[in-house]
Structure formats: C-alpha cells, structure tokens
Motif scaffolding. Structure first.
Motif, PDB file in Angstrom:
ATOM      1  N   SER A  26      -6.997   8.982 -10.240  1.00 54.55           N
ATOM      2  CA  SER A  26      -7.120   8.929 -11.680  1.00 54.55           C
ATOM      3  C   SER A  26      -7.523   7.513 -12.090  1.00 54.55           C
ATOM      4  O   SER A  26      -7.011   6.534 -11.568  1.00 54.55           O
ATOM      5  N   ASP A  28      -7.994   4.808 -15.231  1.00 56.12           N
ATOM      6  CA  ASP A  28      -7.677   4.489 -16.630  1.00 56.12           C
ATOM      7  C   ASP A  28      -8.855   3.748 -17.248  1.00 56.12           C
ATOM      8  O   ASP A  28      -9.411   2.853 -16.628  1.00 56.12           O
ATOM      9  N   TYR A  30     -10.306   1.343 -20.259  1.00 53.88           N
ATOM     10  CA  TYR A  30      -9.953   0.403 -21.310  1.00 53.88           C
ATOM     11  C   TYR A  30     -11.209  -0.048 -22.036  1.00 53.88           C
ATOM     12  O   TYR A  30     -12.241  -0.267 -21.414  1.00 53.88           O
ATOM     13  N   ASP A  36      -6.338   1.208 -24.300  1.00 58.27           N
ATOM     14  CA  ASP A  36      -6.404   2.323 -23.381  1.00 58.27           C
ATOM     15  C   ASP A  36      -7.090   3.494 -24.078  1.00 58.27           C
ATOM     16  O   ASP A  36      -6.602   3.964 -25.092  1.00 58.27           O
ATOM     17  N   GLY A  38      -8.200   6.421 -22.394  1.00 56.03           N
ATOM     18  CA  GLY A  38      -8.065   7.696 -21.703  1.00 56.03           C
ATOM     19  C   GLY A  38      -8.233   7.574 -20.200  1.00 56.03           C
ATOM     20  O   GLY A  38      -8.310   6.469 -19.666  1.00 56.03           O
ATOM     21  N   THR A  39      -8.275   8.720 -19.559  1.00 58.48           N
ATOM     22  CA  THR A  39      -8.421   8.710 -18.100  1.00 58.48           C
ATOM     23  C   THR A  39      -9.450   9.753 -17.667  1.00 58.48           C
ATOM     24  O   THR A  39      -9.743  10.675 -18.403  1.00 58.48           O
ATOM     25  N   GLU A 135      -9.643   0.040  -6.650  1.00 64.51           N
ATOM     26  CA  GLU A 135      -8.355  -0.309  -6.050  1.00 64.51           C
ATOM     27  C   GLU A 135      -7.241  -0.173  -7.072  1.00 64.51           C
ATOM     28  O   GLU A 135      -6.167   0.346  -6.798  1.00 64.51           O
ATOM     29  N   ASP A 136      -7.511  -0.662  -8.280  1.00 65.63           N
ATOM     30  CA  ASP A 136      -6.495  -0.584  -9.327  1.00 65.63           C
ATOM     31  C   ASP A 136      -6.564   0.729 -10.095  1.00 65.63           C
ATOM     32  O   ASP A 136      -5.659   1.055 -10.840  1.00 65.63           O
ATOM     33  N   GLY A 137      -7.688   1.440  -9.942  1.00 63.35           N
ATOM     34  CA  GLY A 137      -7.864   2.669 -10.709  1.00 63.35           C
ATOM     35  C   GLY A 137      -8.138   2.401 -12.171  1.00 63.35           C
ATOM     36  O   GLY A 137      -7.580   3.057 -13.047  1.00 63.35           O
ATOM     37  N   THR A 138      -8.981   1.395 -12.455  1.00 64.89           N
ATOM     38  CA  THR A 138      -9.298   1.110 -13.856  1.00 64.89           C
ATOM     39  C   THR A 138     -10.798   1.013 -14.069  1.00 64.89           C
ATOM     40  O   THR A 138     -11.548   0.684 -13.155  1.00 64.89           O
ATOM     41  N   GLU A 140     -13.139  -0.819 -17.103  1.00 63.59           N
ATOM     42  CA  GLU A 140     -13.121  -1.597 -18.340  1.00 63.59           C
ATOM     43  C   GLU A 140     -14.513  -1.637 -18.932  1.00 63.59           C
ATOM     44  O   GLU A 140     -15.491  -1.827 -18.231  1.00 63.59           O
ATOM     45  N   ARG A 264      -9.152 -10.125 -10.788  1.00 68.14           N
ATOM     46  CA  ARG A 264      -8.784  -9.981  -9.398  1.00 68.14           C
ATOM     47  C   ARG A 264     -10.046  -9.688  -8.633  1.00 68.14           C
ATOM     48  O   ARG A 264     -11.053  -9.332  -9.202  1.00 68.14           O
ATOM     49  N   VAL A 309      -7.402 -16.602 -10.855  1.00 63.36           N
ATOM     50  CA  VAL A 309      -6.224 -15.946 -11.439  1.00 63.36           C
ATOM     51  C   VAL A 309      -6.534 -15.651 -12.909  1.00 63.36           C
ATOM     52  O   VAL A 309      -7.422 -16.272 -13.489  1.00 63.36           O
ATOM     53  N   PRO A 310      -5.812 -14.727 -13.520  1.00 58.41           N
ATOM     54  CA  PRO A 310      -6.038 -14.509 -14.952  1.00 58.41           C
ATOM     55  C   PRO A 310      -5.503 -15.712 -15.753  1.00 58.41           C
ATOM     56  O   PRO A 310      -4.305 -15.895 -15.843  1.00 58.41           O
ATOM     57  N   LEU A 311      -6.420 -16.530 -16.247  1.00 53.94           N
ATOM     58  CA  LEU A 311      -6.000 -17.753 -16.943  1.00 53.94           C
ATOM     59  C   LEU A 311      -5.837 -17.483 -18.439  1.00 53.94           C
ATOM     60  O   LEU A 311      -6.730 -16.945 -19.083  1.00 53.94           O
TER      61      LEU A 311
ATOM     62  N   LYS B 114       0.915   6.318 -17.419  1.00 54.24           N
ATOM     63  CA  LYS B 114      -0.128   5.729 -16.582  1.00 54.24           C
ATOM     64  C   LYS B 114       0.468   4.881 -15.458  1.00 54.24           C
ATOM     65  O   LYS B 114      -0.191   4.002 -14.930  1.00 54.24           O
ATOM     66  N   ARG B 156       2.323   1.374 -10.762  1.00 51.12           N
ATOM     67  CA  ARG B 156       1.074   0.834 -10.223  1.00 51.12           C
ATOM     68  C   ARG B 156       0.770  -0.523 -10.798  1.00 51.12           C
ATOM     69  O   ARG B 156       0.022  -1.307 -10.237  1.00 51.12           O
ATOM     70  N   HIS B 173       0.128 -20.888 -18.458  1.00 54.79           N
ATOM     71  CA  HIS B 173      -1.040 -20.902 -17.575  1.00 54.79           C
ATOM     72  C   HIS B 173      -1.653 -19.513 -17.373  1.00 54.79           C
ATOM     73  O   HIS B 173      -2.856 -19.346 -17.475  1.00 54.79           O
ATOM     74  N   ILE B 174      -0.806 -18.540 -17.040  1.00 54.95           N
ATOM     75  CA  ILE B 174      -1.307 -17.229 -16.624  1.00 54.95           C
ATOM     76  C   ILE B 174      -1.310 -16.261 -17.802  1.00 54.95           C
ATOM     77  O   ILE B 174      -0.352 -16.198 -18.574  1.00 54.95           O
ATOM     78  N   ASP B 175      -2.431 -15.528 -17.904  1.00 53.91           N
ATOM     79  CA  ASP B 175      -2.611 -14.550 -18.976  1.00 53.91           C
ATOM     80  C   ASP B 175      -1.800 -13.286 -18.656  1.00 53.91           C
ATOM     81  O   ASP B 175      -2.073 -12.612 -17.664  1.00 53.91           O
ATOM     82  N   PHE B 181      -1.729  -6.133 -12.001  1.00 58.33           N
ATOM     83  CA  PHE B 181      -1.703  -5.333 -10.788  1.00 58.33           C
ATOM     84  C   PHE B 181      -1.111  -6.170  -9.657  1.00 58.33           C
ATOM     85  O   PHE B 181      -1.100  -7.393  -9.736  1.00 58.33           O
TER      86      PHE B 181
END
Lengths: 367, 184
Positions: A26, A28, A30, A36, A38-39, A135-138, A140, A264, A309-311, B114, B156, B173-175, B181
């Motif tokens: 499945s 997701d 975005y 979100d 739907g899927t 891998e994450d099932g997303t 975007e 990621r 990384v998510p900054l 989800k 997940r 620092h991190i969002d 994940f």
C-alpha cells in the motif's frame, strides 16, 4: 503439541502458492503541503509492479471510460486525455506517446499499468513532480520543478541576479536567547560560539567586498527556525550556512560534521529512476558541503562526514543550505582544540572561503 | 516500682510488635512492587510476553544497537508502545548509552490506519535534551527504530508531537514536521 505443529505446517504448505501471487503493498500519497490524500495499491505480478488504473483515476480526480471491445481505457484527468491500450507498451497522453517498461495488463478484470506510469504519465498529467519511495511506501507530489534554480526563479518571475549584483550570503548562528544549544561540562555554551563564528565570517567576507552578508541574528536572541527561513527568503539569499556546535551522548564522538537536507535515500524500482531527495537544491547544497569539507579538514583533522538528514532550517528555504557542526562540546579533545585562541578565526576563514568558492568567487588567499 | 516495671515491659513489647508489623509491611510492599515491575518488563521470555527491541547508542558513539526486553502481552498496542517508550527513556541495562532524556513526559500515543504512530510528548523533552544535531538525530532515530522494530506489524513511521501539537523540531536541527521513517 505435535498435531498443532503438523497442522500449522500443512496450512502453510497449502496457503503458500496463494501468498506468492498476491504480493501487494500500500502506498500513501501526500500532496505538496504534506497532506495525506489517500492510498493506492502496488501489485506484484510476474516480477513487475503494477498499479490499478481505477485507483489512480479515483485518487487524482480523473474520469474513466472503459472500452473493452477496443481493449483500452481512456482517462480524462486535468483536461488531458490518456489512452491506455492493453498489451501495448505505449501510452498516449494527448498527442504524445510515452513508452512504458511493460504493456498494461488485465488483473482479475481490472486494468493495471506498470508503476513507471506514475513517473512518466501521471507526473506530466498533474504538472507535478512525483517522488515515489517504495521502501517507505509513500508517494509525494511536489510543486517544485526539478533541480534547476533558474527554472524555479523563472516560475516566480524573479531572477535574483537582476535584483542584486553581488552574491547574497546568509549566515545563521544556531540557537540564541533562552535556547542556549549544547553546553560543555566546563560551561561553554553553543549559542555564544555560533555567534562568534558568524560575526567573524561577516567581518572576513565584508572585508573582501565581493558579497553581501546577512546574519539571521547578530545578538543573543531567540529565533524559531521559521523566522530564520523567512529572513533568508525575504532577503533573496543565494546560499545559507547554519553554524552549530555538536553534542553527543557518547563522549567519544569528535570532529566536525556537515549536514545537507534530504528526506532519506530513495531506492529505484525497476525501470524507474527516482531522485534521491525532494529538495530541489540538494545538488547545490552538496557542492557547498564538499567545499566546506575540503577547507575545514585543514583546521579540524577528524570528522567531515556529509550526512543527509531532514533539516529543519531547509524546510521552506529557497536556496542551497548546509548545516555545519564544528566540534563536539561533549568531547574533551574537541574542547582542547577549542581552547586555541585562534581557533574561531581559522574556522571562520575556512568557512568564508568555502562559501566564496561555492559561489564561484575566487578568494584571494594572500590577503 | 512493680507497676512501673510492668509498664516498661508492656511498652517494649508494644514497640517490638509494631517493629515486627512495620517490617512485615515493608517486606510485603517490597514484594508487591517487585511483582509489579516484574509484570512490566522481564529479561527472560515466557508465554505471556512480547519481545521488544530498545535502541541505544554503542559506547563508541557510532551505531544504534537494540537491547531486547520482554513486556507483558496484556493490554492493547498503544499500551505496549507506551511501555516501550518508557523503557527506552529509563535507559539501557547493558553497557550501551542512553539516547532519550530520562523521564520523558509521554502524554499520549495513538496509531492511525496508515500505521503511523503519533507520539505526544511534553515540552520537557526539549528542555531536558542536551542538544547537538547528533544528539537530536539519535533521540529521534532511537524512538522511531524502537517502535518500528518492536511492532513491525503495527508501526511503519512515527510522528512526534509536542504538547499535543505539530512541532517543527525538537532542539533546532532536525525537521520533525513530517512522519519519520526508520533510520538505517
């Protein structure tokens, strides 16, 4: 006990062939705001991953006309006409045909297309970029175009160069005010060091007279990351460098670290090249990270890993950006390095030269 | 004289008796408490336990390493998640290094359809955190990895909320404004 075991084994043997055929995952979806919407399912059929046309059509607001006699489905979505013919590799979007990795097929009465449909047809139909992460099932959707700043600025009707003749460098001293940042056992406070480095950089860069330099804060005050981002965006910065000093629960961690923004690492599926980040400035940011690594490693011998990384500072920022963690306030050797009275000066010089090199401005090393 | 002696005899008898009663109560309470904690986590599995993996930092400071713990299977998934997070904040039992500030104020946990676990933490986690991009990453990664590895069928991804609201970042620092994940 034995009987139950045998029963379980038997049922596994019986069920095994069914489970192989019904490999589904499945996904997701975005939208650009992270909402979100739907899927949908991805079905693995004979080694290829497929999505159902019906699901995609419902999810993205299309209308569907089945023409079973012609063996095709026509989708009307966003005033565009997509013709999907069974067993034919090519899909027609308005008047142009795009080749898919495999032809559409019929799975239990439903028309399914290989997943590269999403990145070849759907992205063009919606006029949005699609980042699919299996891998994450997303999935975007983003409004940002591919990694081209010029294209992006053209969209906005601006060109920063037309407004400003000099490169505009944004320097962001981390933390401030009640947010003191990290603190060493000896009482050294991150927010003071970051400001020291930033002020020194401004001095060095302005003396060269080749760039306009702006500091998100020039005194000890608290700022949220949104305020910092807004500040840099409003000034139409060309690049942002966020300055920090690190802390780790392990006293052994030492040296400098360079961070660029990235959700990621994304995997690429069969026949699809998926970009590694939804950040349109990712490549430029990495270039700056590379320049910093080269120069800072002459001042600090350990570290230098570039991590994605998510900054928080990159969230909503319209320019390349790097966050540099100069030393660990939790490591004794790093604190020893910091006690050198010239250290801040060396670091500020290395960082200033890195930003200039990144901006394509040759720095005069003899000054 | 005789009367006085009898009194003191009685007195000391009473004192002894109360001491014994106190001792018995203390032992009883101790036993009860011991049983209580026994029910929460165990080091060895039995038929009523679920294995969870708590992620802590290796002494070199390079990798997050799982430490196995066993929790009671009673209760629902959110109970299990809360228990795992409290154990994570209580710290490692082996030579590993804790990555989450002690005594996190866990306000609420819920899991949506989800398979996203929403972890609502009190503001104290921001104040008790020592900072650093490394420190912040490790805290987030420990939480996300612990939950996704301990409850792979249910979780997940993880969304961290502060005081019931969406937060941009823990310590700057991190969002964390989007679901996170597992880090690998």
């Amino acid at each position: 006990m034995k009987i139950t075991l045998i029963a379980i084994l038997l049922s596994l043997i019986i069920l095994a062939p069914f489970s192989v055929n019904s490999q589904e995952m499945s996904i997701d979806v975005y939208d650009a705001d992270g909402k979100d919407i739907g899927t949908f399912k991805i079905t693995n059929y004979q080694g290829t991953q497929y999505v159902f046309v019906e699901e995609i059509s419902k999810l993205f607001g299309g209308t569907r006309q089945n023409q079973p006699l012609l063996g095709r489905v026509t989708l009307i979505m966003k005033d565009k006409r997509i013709v999907i013919s069974l067993d034919r590799n090519y899909i027609k979007l308005n008047d142009t045909e795009y080749k898919l990795s495999k032809p559409p097929i019929n799975i239990s009465g439903k028309v399914a297309v290989p997943i590269d449909f999403l990145t070849k047809i759907l992205t063009r139909t919606l006029g949005k970029r699609i980042v699919l992460n299996l891998e994450d099932g997303t999935l975007e959707l983003t409004d940002k175009p591919f990694d081209k700043q010029a294209e992006f600025e053209a969209d906005l009707g601006i060109t920063s160069k037309a407004y400003h003749t000099k490169t505009r460098i944004m320097i962001d001293p981390g933390h401030g005010g009640f947010d003191i940042g990290a603190k060493s056992k000896t009482g050294i406070i991150e927010k003071e060091l970051t400001l020291e480095v930033a002020l020194k950089m401004k001095e060095i860069l302005e003396a060269k007279g080749v760039a306009d330099v702006f500091l998100t804060r020039s005194e000890d005050r608290y700022m949220t990351t949104e305020e910092r981002v807004n500040f840099a965006n409003n000034l139409r910065g060309n690049v942002l460098l966020s300055i920090h000093f690190n802390w780790s629960p392990s006293q052994n961690s030492k040296g400098f670290n360079i961070y660029t923004n990235g959700d990621r690492i994304r995997m690429s599926a069969e026949g699809i090249t998926v970009t590694s980040s939804s950040d349109m400035f990712a490549n430029q940011s990495k270039k700056l990270a590379y320049e910093i690594k080269n120069r800072l490693s002459t001042v600090i011998s350990t570290g230098g890993n570039n991590r994605e990384v998510p900054l928080a500072i990159a969230n909503g920022l319209f320019m390349p950006c790097v966050l540099v963690e100069i030393l660990y306030l939790s490591n004794q050797k790093d604190l020893d390095i910091l006690s050198n009275p010239n250290f801040i000066d060396y670091v500020a010089r290395a960082l200033s030269e890195s930003v200039l090199a990144f901006s394509g401005i040759a720095s005069n090393k003899a000054d | 004289m005789v009367r006085k002696k009898r009194y003191s005899f009685l007195n000391s008898g009473l004192a002894l008796l109360s001491l014994i009663i106190i001792a018995i109560t203390v032992i009883a309470i101790n036993n009860m408490l011991a049983q209580d904690t026994d029910e929460v986590t165990k080091d060895t599995p039995d038929e009523n336990s679920i294995e969870i993996k708590l992620y802590f930092l290796d002494p070199e400071g390079n990798n997050l390493i799982p430490e196995k713990r066993y929790i009671s299977q009673y209760g629902n998934i959110t109970d299990h998640v809360k228990l795992a997070l409290l154990e994570l904040s209580r710290g490692p039992q082996t030579g590993l290094i804790p990555t989450v500030p002690q005594g996190i104020d866990l306000r609420e946990v819920f899991i949506d359809e989800k398979q996203c676990a929403y972890i609502d933490l009190g503001r104290s986690i921001m104040q008790n955190h020592n900072g650093g991009t490394t420190g912040e990453l490790l805290t987030i990664a420990s939480i996300v990895n612990t939950l996704s590895e301990s409850f792979p069928k249910n979780i997940r991804k993880v969304r961290i909320l502060i005081d019931g609201r969406e937060a941009k970042t823990l310590v700057g620092h991190i969002d964390i404004s989007k679901p996170i994940f597992p880090f690998k």
